[in-house]
Motif scaffolding. Structure first.
Motif, PDB file in Angstrom:
ATOM      1  N   GLU A 242      10.025 -18.828   7.292  1.00  0.00           N
ATOM      2  CA  GLU A 242       8.624 -18.018   7.348  1.00  0.00           C
ATOM      3  C   GLU A 242       7.522 -18.864   6.908  1.00  0.00           C
ATOM      4  O   GLU A 242       7.405 -19.668   5.731  1.00  0.00           O
ATOM      5  N   SER A 243       6.266 -18.920   7.458  1.00  0.00           N
ATOM      6  CA  SER A 243       5.303 -19.719   7.302  1.00  0.00           C
ATOM      7  C   SER A 243       4.124 -18.869   6.384  1.00  0.00           C
ATOM      8  O   SER A 243       3.081 -19.295   5.864  1.00  0.00           O
ATOM      9  N   VAL A 244       4.355 -17.484   6.385  1.00  0.00           N
ATOM     10  CA  VAL A 244       3.547 -16.399   5.424  1.00  0.00           C
ATOM     11  C   VAL A 244       4.500 -15.662   4.953  1.00  0.00           C
ATOM     12  O   VAL A 244       5.429 -15.400   5.261  1.00  0.00           O
ATOM     13  N   VAL A 245       3.827 -15.268   3.627  1.00  0.00           N
ATOM     14  CA  VAL A 245       4.399 -14.332   3.003  1.00  0.00           C
ATOM     15  C   VAL A 245       4.730 -12.889   3.514  1.00  0.00           C
ATOM     16  O   VAL A 245       3.403 -12.238   3.643  1.00  0.00           O
ATOM     17  N   PRO A 246       5.598 -12.277   3.963  1.00  0.00           N
ATOM     18  CA  PRO A 246       5.445 -10.901   4.810  1.00  0.00           C
ATOM     19  C   PRO A 246       5.119  -9.542   3.826  1.00  0.00           C
ATOM     20  O   PRO A 246       5.564  -9.893   2.800  1.00  0.00           O
ATOM     21  N   ASP A 247       4.362  -9.126   4.299  1.00  0.00           N
ATOM     22  CA  ASP A 247       4.171  -7.813   3.784  1.00  0.00           C
ATOM     23  C   ASP A 247       4.980  -6.436   4.419  1.00  0.00           C
ATOM     24  O   ASP A 247       4.828  -6.203   5.605  1.00  0.00           O
ATOM     25  N   PRO A 248       5.968  -6.110   3.554  1.00  0.00           N
ATOM     26  CA  PRO A 248       6.625  -5.297   4.241  1.00  0.00           C
ATOM     27  C   PRO A 248       5.780  -3.803   4.509  1.00  0.00           C
ATOM     28  O   PRO A 248       6.521  -3.067   5.337  1.00  0.00           O
ATOM     29  N   SER A 249       4.844  -3.359   4.005  1.00  0.00           N
ATOM     30  CA  SER A 249       4.045  -2.343   4.394  1.00  0.00           C
ATOM     31  C   SER A 249       3.216  -2.762   5.746  1.00  0.00           C
ATOM     32  O   SER A 249       2.587  -1.707   5.939  1.00  0.00           O
ATOM     33  N   ALA A 250       3.161  -3.697   6.169  1.00  0.00           N
ATOM     34  CA  ALA A 250       2.362  -3.991   7.529  1.00  0.00           C
ATOM     35  C   ALA A 250       2.898  -3.242   8.530  1.00  0.00           C
ATOM     36  O   ALA A 250       4.039  -3.196   8.861  1.00  0.00           O
ATOM     37  N   LYS A 251       1.973  -2.531   9.131  1.00  0.00           N
ATOM     38  CA  LYS A 251       2.096  -1.585  10.279  1.00  0.00           C
ATOM     39  C   LYS A 251       1.991  -2.251  11.526  1.00  0.00           C
ATOM     40  O   LYS A 251       1.155  -3.192  11.664  1.00  0.00           O
ATOM     41  N   LEU A 252       2.663  -1.880  12.565  1.00  0.00           N
ATOM     42  CA  LEU A 252       2.619  -2.624  13.891  1.00  0.00           C
ATOM     43  C   LEU A 252       1.750  -1.593  14.860  1.00  0.00           C
ATOM     44  O   LEU A 252       0.819  -2.358  15.396  1.00  0.00           O
ATOM     45  N   LEU A 253       1.957  -0.590  14.920  1.00  0.00           N
ATOM     46  CA  LEU A 253       1.173   0.399  15.651  1.00  0.00           C
ATOM     47  C   LEU A 253      -0.012   0.869  15.069  1.00  0.00           C
ATOM     48  O   LEU A 253      -0.081   1.911  14.544  1.00  0.00           O
ATOM     49  N   THR A 254      -0.863  -0.019  14.938  1.00  0.00           N
ATOM     50  CA  THR A 254      -2.121   0.485  14.548  1.00  0.00           C
ATOM     51  C   THR A 254      -3.474  -0.230  15.563  1.00  0.00           C
ATOM     52  O   THR A 254      -3.322  -1.363  15.573  1.00  0.00           O
ATOM     53  N   SER A 255      -4.679   0.436  14.970  1.00  0.00           N
ATOM     54  CA  SER A 255      -5.806  -0.212  16.197  1.00  0.00           C
ATOM     55  C   SER A 255      -6.398  -1.328  15.085  1.00  0.00           C
ATOM     56  O   SER A 255      -7.267  -2.123  15.688  1.00  0.00           O
ATOM     57  N   ARG A 256      -5.821  -1.560  13.836  1.00  0.00           N
ATOM     58  CA  ARG A 256      -6.329  -2.639  13.158  1.00  0.00           C
ATOM     59  C   ARG A 256      -6.157  -3.989  13.687  1.00  0.00           C
ATOM     60  O   ARG A 256      -7.123  -4.774  13.498  1.00  0.00           O
TER      61      ARG A 256
END
Length: 474
Positions: A242-256
């Motif tokens: 992995e090349s970035v530190v994963p954020d476990p709280s990252a949401k996929l289905l969001t307009s962000r």
């Protein structure tokens, strides 16, 4: 209301060491990272695309009762066109268009979502999920072939692949990964290595696919397509760090995620310093240059074989194969030339040399009426792929490390659009200009490339002037 992301953390992520690359200087990355993922994915796409078109041709011919055996002699092209053959060509072209548009329209929404999400959740997922979707597409194609289902089910397979991001997402993920782990000095060359793998993999797939189809038909090559996608996903799962530190709280289905892409191009990105307006203009201008260059590459590529098959060249399959090999070898010569030129030239001037090589080759193609002249054009294009890695690198350097996924997802969507626009324009222009200049589309392509050359040169001169004024002022 956004739903929480339910994606599980990949094995090794929960206790993995920090990501490698510029963000984590104590750790070093291996020389080979995502290159095998891209190589295998490109191989799958390059193997599948011509085979699916030929399968559509044969199925449509069979449905209409057309004998699809082709005339071998070039001189026969003067005979009256067979109306039934024209109907087969039209229906096959329409099905290709529907399938391409289906995948593109879905990918246009999904790829920016996945690209921006990978800035938070990590790159490995954007390498694994699309490969699984492409494997699912291969399964659908195999079912259609085994059961002789209507060819409309090809569209279903393409849509399923598009929902996972398709090859466009893999392209975005690989370039974003390389941007993550590279410093500014090495970024352009590492991007060029990825682009060279595109050409080499495409050449290998073209050679294998054509010979294998003649020997064993369509089904066995499509099993290789399926195996290649699975192998690519497994490689990313097992060997890509992995090349970035994963954020476990990252949401996929969001307009962000779509807003992140909009923010990138509307403000110039989070890393914008100094003259924000000039920074934003460079982002748009380099994207426009990339669009024009890749549109020319995609559009002209579709005309080479047609131009070579017809009079006055009348090439056979052997010469066409040599021409295709010469075109793909230019990926390697461009990589080598870029590396050598970087020792004495700024990246902008390297891109201009690459564009000059492309322009001169296209001008020769436009007047080529002998085999020697055609191969002279291929030889002059030996640096034609030097411009696109420079443009990708320049765009990457304009944005923050946390925006690389959103950027390369946008570029991948632009690249997909280039394919549709280039194919539409050049395939329409070729028959429309046959009566006064057969090679006019190549001349038109050369003229188009003068615009990105002018933009890149102008921007570089403005940057040098600003640097001089800043040093004088200080």
């Amino acid at each position: 209301m956004d739903e929480p992301d339910t994606a599980a953390i990949l094995p090794g992520e929960e206790d993995a060491p920090p990501a490698c690359g510029p963000r984590q200087p104590p750790y070093s990355c291996p020389v080979v990272t995502v290159e095998p993922v891209l190589f295998l994915s490109v191989f799958s796409v390059a193997l599948q695309a011509p085979l699916s078109t030929q399968y559509l041709w044969e199925r449509v011919s069979e449905d209409l009762g057309f004998n699809s055996s082709r005339r071998a002699e070039c001189g026969n092209s003067s005979l009256p066109a067979d109306p039934l053959q024209q109907e087969v060509e039209t229906l096959t072209a329409h099905w290709n268009l529907y399938i391409s548009l289906g995948g593109f329209s879905v990918g246009l929404l999904v790829v920016p979502l996945l690209g921006s999400w990978s800035d938070l959740a990590g790159r490995r997922r954007i390498l694994i999920l699309p490969n699984l979707g492409m494997a699912l597409q291969a399964v659908v194609y195999l079912v259609v072939m085994y059961l002789k289902l209507p060819v409309g089910y090809f569209l279903l397979g393409r849509l399923l692949s598009g929902l996972s991001g398709d090859f466009t997402a893999i392209l975005a993920g690989c370039f974003a990964y390389v941007a993550d782990i590279s410093d500014k000095r090495s970024l352009t060359f590492r991007v060029a290595v990825l682009e060279a793998s595109l050409g080499l993999s495409g050449m290998l797939a073209s050679i294998i696919g054509g010979q294998w189809r003649r020997a064993q038909g369509y089904i066995n090559p499509f099993w290789l397509v399926l195996a290649t996608n699975v192998a690519s996903a497994l490689y990313a799962y097992l060997f890509v760090r992995e090349s970035v530190v994963p954020d476990p709280s990252a949401k996929l289905l969001t307009s962000r995620h779509h807003k992140a892409v909009w923010h990138l191009y509307s403000t110039g990105g989070s890393s914008c310093e100094g003259d924000r307006r000039f920074h934003r203009c460079k982002l748009w201008l380099y994207t426009l240059c990339f669009f024009l260059v890749v549109t020319v590459h995609c559009g002209a590529r579709e005309l080479y074989v047609l131009y070579e098959l017809s009079s006055p060249l009348c090439w056979g399959s052997d010469l066409i194969g040599y021409g295709s090999a010469a075109q793909h070898l230019a990926y390697l010569s461009s990589l080598l030339g870029l590396k050598l030129m970087q020792y004495c030239l700024d990246d902008s001037w390297v891109a201009l040399v690459g564009l000059a090589s492309n322009i001169t080759g296209l001008v020769v193609f436009s007047v080529a009426d002998t085999t020697n002249l055609m191969f002279t054009g291929y030889g002059l294009c030996f640096l034609f792929m030097a411009a696109t890695p420079v443009l990708r690198s320049k765009l990457s350097k304009l944005v923050d490390p946390s925006e690389q996924g959103a950027l390369f997802a946008s570029i991948a969507c632009v690249e997909n659009l280039c394919f549709l626009v280039g194919s539409g324009i050049f395939n329409s222009l070729y028959p429309a200009t046959l009566h006064f200049m057969k090679g006019f589309p190549f001349l038109f392509a050369a003229i188009i490339l003068l615009f990105p050359a002018g933009i890149i040169g102008t921007v570089r001169c403005l940057e040098q002037r600003r640097d001089q004024s800043d040093s004088t002022g200080s």
